[in-house]
Design a protein around this motif. Structure first.
Motif, PDB file in Angstrom:
ATOM      1  N   SER A   1      47.921  17.265 -28.209  1.00 25.20           N
ATOM      2  CA  SER A   1      46.538  17.624 -28.856  1.00 25.20           C
ATOM      3  C   SER A   1      45.253  16.368 -28.924  1.00 25.20           C
ATOM      4  CB  SER A   1      46.797  18.220 -30.196  1.00 25.20           C
ATOM      5  OG  SER A   1      47.207  17.112 -31.149  1.00 25.20           O
ATOM      6  N   SER A   2      46.164  15.340 -29.133  1.00 26.25           N
ATOM      7  CA  SER A   2      45.130  14.087 -28.866  1.00 26.25           C
ATOM      8  C   SER A   2      44.610  13.834 -27.576  1.00 26.25           C
ATOM      9  CB  SER A   2      45.698  12.846 -29.769  1.00 26.25           C
ATOM     10  OG  SER A   2      46.847  12.550 -28.972  1.00 26.25           O
ATOM     11  N   SER A   3      45.610  13.854 -26.518  1.00 25.42           N
ATOM     12  CA  SER A   3      45.048  13.644 -25.343  1.00 25.42           C
ATOM     13  C   SER A   3      44.084  14.654 -24.676  1.00 25.42           C
ATOM     14  CB  SER A   3      46.355  13.622 -24.314  1.00 25.42           C
ATOM     15  OG  SER A   3      46.962  14.860 -24.107  1.00 25.42           O
ATOM     16  N   VAL A   4      44.096  15.918 -25.288  1.00 24.44           N
ATOM     17  CA  VAL A   4      43.141  16.948 -24.822  1.00 24.44           C
ATOM     18  C   VAL A   4      41.560  16.525 -24.993  1.00 24.44           C
ATOM     19  CG1 VAL A   4      42.391  19.168 -25.267  1.00 24.44           C
ATOM     20  CG2 VAL A   4      44.753  18.811 -25.058  1.00 24.44           C
ATOM     21  N   SER A   5      41.520  15.881 -26.141  1.00 33.84           N
ATOM     22  CA  SER A   5      40.005  15.438 -26.507  1.00 33.84           C
ATOM     23  C   SER A   5      39.707  14.311 -25.494  1.00 33.84           C
ATOM     24  CB  SER A   5      40.008  14.716 -28.021  1.00 33.84           C
ATOM     25  OG  SER A   5      40.694  13.660 -28.146  1.00 33.84           O
ATOM     26  N   TYR A   6      40.391  13.693 -24.984  1.00 31.12           N
ATOM     27  CA  TYR A   6      40.132  12.660 -24.075  1.00 31.12           C
ATOM     28  C   TYR A   6      39.699  13.198 -22.591  1.00 31.12           C
ATOM     29  CZ  TYR A   6      41.030   8.751 -26.888  1.00 31.12           C
ATOM     30  OH  TYR A   6      41.048   7.955 -28.178  1.00 31.12           O
ATOM     31  N   SER A   7      40.577  14.251 -22.262  1.00 30.17           N
ATOM     32  CA  SER A   7      40.341  14.762 -21.041  1.00 30.17           C
ATOM     33  C   SER A   7      39.411  15.976 -20.741  1.00 30.17           C
ATOM     34  CB  SER A   7      41.805  15.492 -20.592  1.00 30.17           C
ATOM     35  OG  SER A   7      42.160  16.454 -21.350  1.00 30.17           O
ATOM     36  N   GLU A   8      38.393  16.163 -22.082  1.00 30.05           N
ATOM     37  CA  GLU A   8      37.469  17.031 -21.906  1.00 30.05           C
ATOM     38  C   GLU A   8      36.369  16.834 -20.883  1.00 30.05           C
ATOM     39  OE1 GLU A   8      35.485  17.964 -25.708  1.00 30.05           O
ATOM     40  OE2 GLU A   8      37.528  18.027 -26.623  1.00 30.05           O
ATOM     41  N   PRO A   9      35.807  17.773 -19.930  1.00 30.30           N
ATOM     42  CA  PRO A   9      34.939  17.531 -19.229  1.00 30.30           C
ATOM     43  C   PRO A   9      33.670  17.043 -19.983  1.00 30.30           C
ATOM     44  CG  PRO A   9      35.360  20.097 -19.318  1.00 30.30           C
ATOM     45  CD  PRO A   9      36.226  19.258 -20.106  1.00 30.30           C
ATOM     46  N   SER A  10      32.888  16.288 -19.189  1.00 26.59           N
ATOM     47  CA  SER A  10      31.585  15.909 -19.657  1.00 26.59           C
ATOM     48  C   SER A  10      30.788  16.905 -19.935  1.00 26.59           C
ATOM     49  CB  SER A  10      31.061  14.837 -18.718  1.00 26.59           C
ATOM     50  OG  SER A  10      30.811  15.256 -17.532  1.00 26.59           O
ATOM     51  N   ARG A  11      29.953  17.021 -20.962  1.00 27.09           N
ATOM     52  CA  ARG A  11      28.980  18.178 -21.380  1.00 27.09           C
ATOM     53  C   ARG A  11      27.708  18.070 -20.407  1.00 27.09           C
ATOM     54  NH1 ARG A  11      25.079  16.922 -24.692  1.00 27.09           N
ATOM     55  NH2 ARG A  11      25.002  14.819 -25.510  1.00 27.09           N
ATOM     56  N   GLU A  12      27.315  19.172 -20.261  1.00 26.11           N
ATOM     57  CA  GLU A  12      26.105  19.196 -19.314  1.00 26.11           C
ATOM     58  C   GLU A  12      24.901  18.551 -19.922  1.00 26.11           C
ATOM     59  OE1 GLU A  12      24.709  22.692 -17.331  1.00 26.11           O
ATOM     60  OE2 GLU A  12      26.743  23.596 -17.384  1.00 26.11           O
ATOM     61  N   LEU A  13      24.128  18.094 -19.047  1.00 18.95           N
ATOM     62  CA  LEU A  13      22.939  17.361 -19.619  1.00 18.95           C
ATOM     63  C   LEU A  13      21.644  18.424 -20.202  1.00 18.95           C
ATOM     64  CD1 LEU A  13      21.826  14.665 -16.933  1.00 18.95           C
ATOM     65  CD2 LEU A  13      23.000  14.455 -19.077  1.00 18.95           C
TER      66      LEU A  13
ATOM     67  N   SER B   1      23.921   8.917 -21.433  1.00 16.77           N
ATOM     68  CA  SER B   1      24.400   9.668 -20.492  1.00 16.77           C
ATOM     69  C   SER B   1      24.536   8.773 -19.335  1.00 16.77           C
ATOM     70  CB  SER B   1      23.472  10.690 -19.998  1.00 16.77           C
ATOM     71  OG  SER B   1      23.496  11.088 -18.781  1.00 16.77           O
ATOM     72  N   THR B   2      25.909   8.749 -18.737  1.00 18.03           N
ATOM     73  CA  THR B   2      26.231   8.055 -17.729  1.00 18.03           C
ATOM     74  C   THR B   2      25.242   8.208 -16.469  1.00 18.03           C
ATOM     75  OG1 THR B   2      28.338   7.662 -18.485  1.00 18.03           O
ATOM     76  CG2 THR B   2      28.073   7.020 -16.037  1.00 18.03           C
ATOM     77  N   HIS B   3      24.961   9.580 -16.179  1.00 13.11           N
ATOM     78  CA  HIS B   3      24.370   9.807 -14.979  1.00 13.11           C
ATOM     79  C   HIS B   3      22.937   9.331 -15.073  1.00 13.11           C
ATOM     80  CE1 HIS B   3      27.173  12.788 -13.747  1.00 13.11           C
ATOM     81  NE2 HIS B   3      27.405  13.438 -14.697  1.00 13.11           N
ATOM     82  N   VAL B   4      22.346   9.393 -16.146  1.00 16.21           N
ATOM     83  CA  VAL B   4      20.690   8.863 -16.348  1.00 16.21           C
ATOM     84  C   VAL B   4      20.813   7.206 -16.314  1.00 16.21           C
ATOM     85  CG1 VAL B   4      19.004   8.859 -17.934  1.00 16.21           C
ATOM     86  CG2 VAL B   4      20.366  10.908 -17.595  1.00 16.21           C
TER      87      VAL B   4
ATOM     88  N   VAL C   1      26.439  -1.142 -19.421  1.00 16.30           N
ATOM     89  CA  VAL C   1      26.422  -0.005 -20.361  1.00 16.30           C
ATOM     90  C   VAL C   1      27.155   1.052 -19.803  1.00 16.30           C
ATOM     91  CG1 VAL C   1      25.371   1.456 -21.794  1.00 16.30           C
ATOM     92  CG2 VAL C   1      24.288  -0.892 -21.521  1.00 16.30           C
ATOM     93  N   ALA C   2      27.091   1.597 -18.723  1.00  9.83           N
ATOM     94  CA  ALA C   2      27.820   2.453 -18.007  1.00  9.83           C
ATOM     95  C   ALA C   2      29.416   2.112 -17.808  1.00  9.83           C
ATOM     96  CB  ALA C   2      27.165   2.791 -16.655  1.00  9.83           C
ATOM     97  N   LEU C   3      29.377   0.812 -17.458  1.00  6.74           N
ATOM     98  CA  LEU C   3      30.962   0.469 -17.288  1.00  6.74           C
ATOM     99  C   LEU C   3      31.621   0.340 -18.762  1.00  6.74           C
ATOM    100  CD1 LEU C   3      30.660  -2.187 -14.450  1.00  6.74           C
ATOM    101  CD2 LEU C   3      31.903  -0.125 -14.550  1.00  6.74           C
ATOM    102  N   ASN C   4      30.885   0.180 -19.598  1.00 12.29           N
ATOM    103  CA  ASN C   4      31.421   0.030 -21.263  1.00 12.29           C
ATOM    104  C   ASN C   4      32.037   1.349 -21.399  1.00 12.29           C
ATOM    105  OD1 ASN C   4      31.171  -2.719 -21.622  1.00 12.29           O
ATOM    106  ND2 ASN C   4      29.392  -2.563 -22.653  1.00 12.29           N
ATOM    107  N   ASP C   5      31.092   2.242 -20.969  1.00 14.88           N
ATOM    108  CA  ASP C   5      31.876   3.748 -21.434  1.00 14.88           C
ATOM    109  C   ASP C   5      33.063   4.112 -20.260  1.00 14.88           C
ATOM    110  OD1 ASP C   5      29.973   3.917 -23.212  1.00 14.88           O
ATOM    111  OD2 ASP C   5      28.422   4.871 -21.877  1.00 14.88           O
ATOM    112  N   ASP C   6      32.718   3.912 -19.165  1.00 17.34           N
ATOM    113  CA  ASP C   6      33.641   4.148 -18.273  1.00 17.34           C
ATOM    114  C   ASP C   6      34.171   3.035 -17.328  1.00 17.34           C
ATOM    115  OD1 ASP C   6      35.569   5.459 -16.281  1.00 17.34           O
ATOM    116  OD2 ASP C   6      33.880   6.762 -15.554  1.00 17.34           O
ATOM    117  N   PRO C   7      35.075   2.057 -17.442  1.00 19.85           N
ATOM    118  CA  PRO C   7      35.198   1.081 -16.460  1.00 19.85           C
ATOM    119  C   PRO C   7      35.679   1.300 -15.190  1.00 19.85           C
ATOM    120  CG  PRO C   7      36.271   0.840 -18.576  1.00 19.85           C
ATOM    121  CD  PRO C   7      35.994   2.128 -18.675  1.00 19.85           C
TER     122      PRO C   7
END
Length: 181
Positions: free
Chosen positions: A29-41, A78-81, A104-110
């Protein structure tokens, strides 16, 4: 009848399966929160992102930067932006600002390949080829030598710095010429 006190072995045999099952439920249940797809913009951010991309295609980087910064206020973090903004600022020649957005983007997703390649390209354009080569090595580790990000960064490093060096006043002062009247 006299009851005997259960031994440690009996207690372990009774409660171990229950403890293992509960720990698995918690882990899943805790790993499910990490694998959620990114929400739409947000639709407004999507519209601004589209405007910015159109401006980049037209070569109008200042308008693109304005649109991307507006989209970032609508969708902070937002990483895309962030990647679109970093790319536009890099193309405008503002490598220092671009490096900030890439980091900043790499801090969120290395492990973000686009952010690693973009940061490496901005570093190569500034002349920091050693640091750019570290990004290239990391990209080769993550996606191999044949992925597009690796090839793009390798080409940028091979090209070298794109910024012109600052010329000092002493280098361009004219030498006095003596002429006869």
């Amino acid at each position: 009848m006299m009851r005997t006190k259960p031994s440690v072995k009996d207690l372990l045999m009774r409660y171990t399966p229950v403890a293992v099952a509960l720990s698995l439920i918690v882990a899943v249940s805790s790993s499910v929160s990490y694998s959620e797809p990114s929400r739409e913009l947000d639709p407004r951010a999507q519209m601004l992102l589209g405007e910015g991309r159109a401006a980049v295609s037209a070569g109008n980087y200042n308008d693109a930067i304005d649109a991307f910064e507006s989209a970032l206020t609508v969708e902070p973090g937002s990483t895309h932006v962030l990647l679109a903004l970093a790319d536009a600022t890099r193309r405008e020649g503002l490598q220092g600002k671009a490096l900030h957005y890439y980091r900043v983007a790499l801090n969120d997703d290395p492990r973000n390949l686009a952010a690693l390649a973009g940061e490496g390209m901005a570093l190569a354009e500034k002349g920091a080829t050693e640091k750019a080569s570290r990004n290239l090595a990391r990209l080769e580790t993550l996606c191999g030598k044949d992925c597009s990000e690796t090839k793009t960064l390798a080409a940028a490093i091979a090209k070298g710095p794109s910024q012109q060096r600052v010329v000092t006043a002493e280098a361009v002062t004219p030498k006095p010429v003596v002429s006869e009247n």
